[in-house]
Design an enzyme around this catalytic site. Sequence first.
Site, PDB file in Angstrom:
ATOM      1  N   CYS A   9       3.299 -15.407  -0.483  1.00 48.90           N
ATOM      2  CA  CYS A   9       2.145 -14.513  -0.648  1.00 48.90           C
ATOM      3  C   CYS A   9       0.945 -15.226  -1.292  1.00 48.90           C
ATOM      4  CB  CYS A   9       2.575 -13.267  -1.405  1.00 48.90           C
ATOM      5  SG  CYS A   9       1.474 -11.884  -1.110  1.00 48.90           S
ATOM      6  N   HIS A  62       7.823 -11.643   0.276  1.00 49.48           N
ATOM      7  CA  HIS A  62       8.452 -12.050  -0.987  1.00 49.48           C
ATOM      8  C   HIS A  62       9.985 -12.055  -0.902  1.00 49.48           C
ATOM      9  CE1 HIS A  62       4.734 -11.519  -3.393  1.00 49.48           C
ATOM     10  NE2 HIS A  62       4.471 -10.561  -2.540  1.00 49.48           N
ATOM     11  N   GLU A  88      11.878 -13.532  -2.734  1.00 47.27           N
ATOM     12  CA  GLU A  88      12.355 -13.554  -4.136  1.00 47.27           C
ATOM     13  C   GLU A  88      12.582 -12.149  -4.680  1.00 47.27           C
ATOM     14  OE1 GLU A  88       9.323 -14.243  -3.119  1.00 47.27           O
ATOM     15  OE2 GLU A  88       7.805 -13.534  -4.537  1.00 47.27           O
TER      16      GLU A  88
HETATM   17  N1  GLN Z   1      -3.487 -10.269  -2.845  1.00 47.73           N
HETATM   18  C1  GLN Z   1      -2.971 -11.353  -3.617  1.00 47.73           C
HETATM   19  C2  GLN Z   1      -3.909 -12.558  -3.599  1.00 47.73           C
HETATM   20  O1  GLN Z   1      -4.930 -12.526  -3.039  1.00 47.73           O
HETATM   21  C3  GLN Z   1      -1.608 -11.796  -3.140  1.00 47.73           C
HETATM   22  C4  GLN Z   1      -0.585 -10.701  -3.407  1.00 47.73           C
HETATM   23  C5  GLN Z   1       0.790 -11.172  -3.693  1.00 47.73           C
HETATM   24  O2  GLN Z   1       1.049 -12.344  -3.982  1.00 47.73           O
HETATM   25  N2  GLN Z   1       1.708 -10.227  -3.687  1.00 47.73           N
HETATM   26  O3  GLN Z   1      -3.597 -13.559  -4.167  1.00 47.73           O
END
Ligand code: GLN
Length: 201
Positions: A79, A180, A182
């Site tokens: 992410c 994710h 994790e």
């Molecule tokens: N929206 C977040 C960002 O721009 C990422 C979200 C996440 O890691 N769950 O970094």
Amino acid sequence: MSVVGVLALQGDVREHLVALAEADVLARPIRRPEELAEVDGVVLPGGESTTISRLLETFDLLEPLRQRIKEGMPAYGSCAGMILLADQVLDGRADQHQLGGLDIVVRRNAFGRQVDSFEAELDFTGVGQVHAVFIRAPWVESAGEGVEVLARVPESAEAGEAAGRIVAVRQGHVLATSFHPELTGDGRVHRLFVDMVRSAG
Ligand code: GLN
């Protein structure tokens, strides 16, 4: 035994440390350049990429981490971590830094324009069927020729604009997922990364 670091400036660090320990490596948090120097691979957690980017500078880790990734140290980003590894970001902040390493363009908060979070079953190449949790996630808008696409959001009515979007990629020693692993207790993506670390060592 391989040593894998988790960048521990912000985000879901503990969940990655647990998943890595279950994949039979020594997992350590990284906050200082000296700690980075001691690891065979690094995980960039989910969190907020703009915050992590700022803290990378504050903690003098931006250049050392860029350099290690450039030299071939395996890296996995989930992410926010995917955003940091992308060579280019859409809908980012103008002052947000990229570590780079992945020849992809990511769109930040891409799914968030419709829903903040959602879950989907994905076919993940080399891993199998994966239950994926997306939280204000990016998607990969485009990927260069050297990038292997490992998973996409399946085509379905409820996927809407997200249908078919690329959400997992690998380019050589760099792996990234929009979602994710994790958080779901499914260790297979971490084991894939640990295999990458072992074969690089
Ligand atoms: N929206 C977040 C960002 O721009 C990422 C979200 C996440 O890691 N769950 O970094």
